[in-house]
Design a protein around this motif. Sequence first.
Motif, PDB file in Angstrom:
ATOM      1  N   VAL A 310       0.858  -1.190   0.000  1.00 35.65           N
ATOM      2  CA  VAL A 310       0.000   0.000   0.000  1.00 35.65           C
ATOM      3  C   VAL A 310       0.891   1.235   0.000  1.00 35.65           C
ATOM      4  O   VAL A 310       1.756   1.394   0.867  1.00 35.65           O
ATOM      5  N   SER A 311       0.661   2.103  -0.994  1.00 35.76           N
ATOM      6  CA  SER A 311       1.391   3.363  -1.084  1.00 35.76           C
ATOM      7  C   SER A 311       0.391   4.507  -0.926  1.00 35.76           C
ATOM      8  O   SER A 311      -0.610   4.569  -1.638  1.00 35.76           O
ATOM      9  N   MET A 312       0.657   5.411   0.041  1.00 36.32           N
ATOM     10  CA  MET A 312      -0.253   6.544   0.298  1.00 36.32           C
ATOM     11  C   MET A 312       0.554   7.833   0.380  1.00 36.32           C
ATOM     12  O   MET A 312       1.390   7.984   1.277  1.00 36.32           O
ATOM     13  N   PRO A 313       0.332   8.772  -0.556  1.00 41.26           N
ATOM     14  CA  PRO A 313       1.103  10.030  -0.537  1.00 41.26           C
ATOM     15  C   PRO A 313       0.928  10.809   0.758  1.00 41.26           C
ATOM     16  O   PRO A 313       1.869  11.397   1.268  1.00 41.26           O
ATOM     17  N   MET A 314      -0.301  10.826   1.278  1.00 41.97           N
ATOM     18  CA  MET A 314      -0.550  11.573   2.518  1.00 41.97           C
ATOM     19  C   MET A 314      -1.428  10.747   3.446  1.00 41.97           C
ATOM     20  O   MET A 314      -2.533  10.345   3.089  1.00 41.97           O
ATOM     21  N   LEU A 315      -0.916  10.503   4.634  1.00 45.33           N
ATOM     22  CA  LEU A 315      -1.683   9.767   5.631  1.00 45.33           C
ATOM     23  C   LEU A 315      -2.528  10.730   6.447  1.00 45.33           C
ATOM     24  O   LEU A 315      -2.063  11.795   6.859  1.00 45.33           O
ATOM     25  N   THR A 316      -3.769  10.339   6.679  1.00 43.09           N
ATOM     26  CA  THR A 316      -4.642  11.070   7.598  1.00 43.09           C
ATOM     27  C   THR A 316      -4.972  10.145   8.753  1.00 43.09           C
ATOM     28  O   THR A 316      -4.841   8.916   8.646  1.00 43.09           O
ATOM     29  N   ALA A 317      -5.425  10.720   9.860  1.00 44.31           N
ATOM     30  CA  ALA A 317      -5.779   9.894  11.017  1.00 44.31           C
ATOM     31  C   ALA A 317      -6.886   8.914  10.643  1.00 44.31           C
ATOM     32  O   ALA A 317      -6.833   7.727  10.991  1.00 44.31           O
ATOM     33  N   GLU A 318      -7.870   9.388   9.895  1.00 42.25           N
ATOM     34  CA  GLU A 318      -8.970   8.528   9.477  1.00 42.25           C
ATOM     35  C   GLU A 318      -8.479   7.414   8.561  1.00 42.25           C
ATOM     36  O   GLU A 318      -8.889   6.261   8.685  1.00 42.25           O
ATOM     37  N   GLY A 319      -7.575   7.774   7.636  1.00 42.45           N
ATOM     38  CA  GLY A 319      -7.054   6.779   6.703  1.00 42.45           C
ATOM     39  C   GLY A 319      -6.245   5.702   7.397  1.00 42.45           C
ATOM     40  O   GLY A 319      -6.343   4.517   7.047  1.00 42.45           O
ATOM     41  N   ILE A 320      -5.451   6.106   8.387  1.00 42.99           N
ATOM     42  CA  ILE A 320      -4.630   5.143   9.128  1.00 42.99           C
ATOM     43  C   ILE A 320      -5.515   4.189   9.922  1.00 42.99           C
ATOM     44  O   ILE A 320      -5.306   2.976   9.934  1.00 42.99           O
ATOM     45  N   LYS A 350      -0.125  11.977  12.823  1.00 39.78           N
ATOM     46  CA  LYS A 350       1.168  11.532  13.347  1.00 39.78           C
ATOM     47  C   LYS A 350       0.982  10.656  14.583  1.00 39.78           C
ATOM     48  O   LYS A 350       1.681   9.661  14.767  1.00 39.78           O
ATOM     49  N   GLU A 351       0.014  11.050  15.404  1.00 32.94           N
ATOM     50  CA  GLU A 351      -0.255  10.237  16.602  1.00 32.94           C
ATOM     51  C   GLU A 351      -0.818   8.870  16.204  1.00 32.94           C
ATOM     52  O   GLU A 351      -0.449   7.844  16.787  1.00 32.94           O
ATOM     53  N   ALA A 352      -1.712   8.849  15.187  1.00 33.27           N
ATOM     54  CA  ALA A 352      -2.271   7.578  14.724  1.00 33.27           C
ATOM     55  C   ALA A 352      -1.192   6.707  14.109  1.00 33.27           C
ATOM     56  O   ALA A 352      -1.171   5.477  14.286  1.00 33.27           O
ATOM     57  N   LEU A 353      -0.254   7.331  13.379  1.00 34.29           N
ATOM     58  CA  LEU A 353       0.850   6.585  12.769  1.00 34.29           C
ATOM     59  C   LEU A 353       1.769   6.013  13.848  1.00 34.29           C
ATOM     60  O   LEU A 353       2.187   4.842  13.756  1.00 34.29           O
ATOM     61  N   ASP A 354       2.076   6.812  14.861  1.00 30.40           N
ATOM     62  CA  ASP A 354       2.914   6.320  15.972  1.00 30.40           C
ATOM     63  C   ASP A 354       2.261   5.131  16.654  1.00 30.40           C
ATOM     64  O   ASP A 354       2.927   4.140  16.984  1.00 30.40           O
ATOM     65  N   SER A 355       0.954   5.220  16.841  1.00 32.82           N
ATOM     66  CA  SER A 355       0.221   4.132  17.495  1.00 32.82           C
ATOM     67  C   SER A 355       0.286   2.862  16.650  1.00 32.82           C
ATOM     68  O   SER A 355       0.488   1.759  17.187  1.00 32.82           O
ATOM     69  N   LEU A 356       0.141   3.014  15.333  1.00 38.62           N
ATOM     70  CA  LEU A 356       0.213   1.851  14.440  1.00 38.62           C
ATOM     71  C   LEU A 356       1.617   1.249  14.451  1.00 38.62           C
ATOM     72  O   LEU A 356       1.772   0.018  14.493  1.00 38.62           O
ATOM     73  N   CYS A 357       2.621   2.108  14.424  1.00 37.55           N
ATOM     74  CA  CYS A 357       4.006   1.615  14.429  1.00 37.55           C
ATOM     75  C   CYS A 357       4.310   0.822  15.709  1.00 37.55           C
ATOM     76  O   CYS A 357       4.964  -0.228  15.661  1.00 37.55           O
ATOM     77  N   GLN A 358       3.807   1.333  16.827  1.00 37.58           N
ATOM     78  CA  GLN A 358       4.030   0.636  18.099  1.00 37.58           C
ATOM     79  C   GLN A 358       3.318  -0.724  18.099  1.00 37.58           C
ATOM     80  O   GLN A 358       3.881  -1.724  18.576  1.00 37.58           O
TER      81      GLN A 358
END
Length: 437
Positions: A310-320, A350-358
């Motif tokens: 999956v390639s996404m140019p811009m991540l949003t909290a909803e999208g993540i 960014k917070e949603a991405l950090d949560s997913l990474c963790q």
Amino acid sequence: MSGISNKADITAILAAEKEKNTLAAICTSSWHLPVYKQTLTYEITQMRKATALEEYIMKAASLKLSYSVDVSMLPSIMGLDDLFFEQAIDTLCQKNIIDKTALPILRLTNEGKVAAELGMLPADAVTENIEYYIDRKFAAVYASICEDSQCGVHPKYELIDKTVENAKKYINRKFLVEAGKTVGKEIEDSKAGKRITSIVSAKTTDAAKTLFTEIYLYDMSKGDIVRKIWDHARGAFRDDWAHLMDDNGIGIAPAPRLIPPGKLAKDIPALAAAGKSGSDAAKKLKICRGSEKDSLMAKIISSASQQIIVSMPMLTAEGIEKAGDSLVKKALSKVKVMLIYGTASGKDAKEALDSLCQKVAKLTEDNEEFTFDIIQSSECQAAETVCDGKVCAVSDIVWARCEEPFALCADAAYFVTDEDTVKNHREYWESVCCRKA
């Protein structure tokens, strides 16, 4: 620009375009054009059964004798007073059944010949009227109008009005019949012998306005940008208005400027053009919008059994949040997942991405068969999903740049099953992941 709304349902609009599979919506804007209420008064007549005397006179006039039938012969044959015949013949002349100029010789007109064969005559004319709205530039009729309180009249309508004259001499029998159909009224009925005898008057009164949406599209089969104008009340594209504006250089802003599509997005126009020419490529590119796009995307992700990229140019909290859970579930079922993104939009993203990474880090540590790579790359130019090297879905392609008041369209997703194309996309993203590893 104030008064301009950009809330048009592009999915519904493009569904009416037969060539939608070669068109990519770029941007849109909506505005009103003036229309006017018009009342058209006309006379109609309907056939009635001829009286016995009328039918006798018509048959007498149609006799093929060696001599002409004179009006004076009729009373003595029927034993009736001349007065009865005078009234009947006068009626038949008024209805153009008997040729008045041939009297006292009885002769049927062409219309009279038909009436004699049917035994029917036109009844007395009845006056009726219909009301509708009309676009006076092209004499287009509306049964009702469509308005949007957020939209103004086209900002350059004064220029349009000065540049282009209103339609003239458009009111005739054909126009009246078609106007009747538009408002749901059958004015003429050949089976019932109902027909228009005359148009009495046309009165134009109240001014109103109706909604249009201007859409710029990239025609992938031709490599050109085209402008189309959707008439909401009529539920159709209005080529006449598009040509008028194109021919006179009238627009609410400069036309969009094409930009080269991203490296991988170049495959889409090539496949679309090939499909247009009738090659097998038509079967290898499916273009979906709206709910169809969402359901097909969900289907190919759920069916993946080996790999999802999956390639996404811009991540949003909803999208993540929307994609993250489904991708984690696939990774837990031993599907290799790669999430490649360009940027994260805002603090929430960014917070949603950090949560997913963790979450991914914890699952990777606990399960050696769990493979989920998250990589940031500037090479993300469009949203892509590649599943099992069999299908690739590309969306959010930026075909052109536009200026306000146009709003960019969230257009279609392009589902590709062409083997070589999918392979190129898969290998490209795998190489991106290797370089970032």
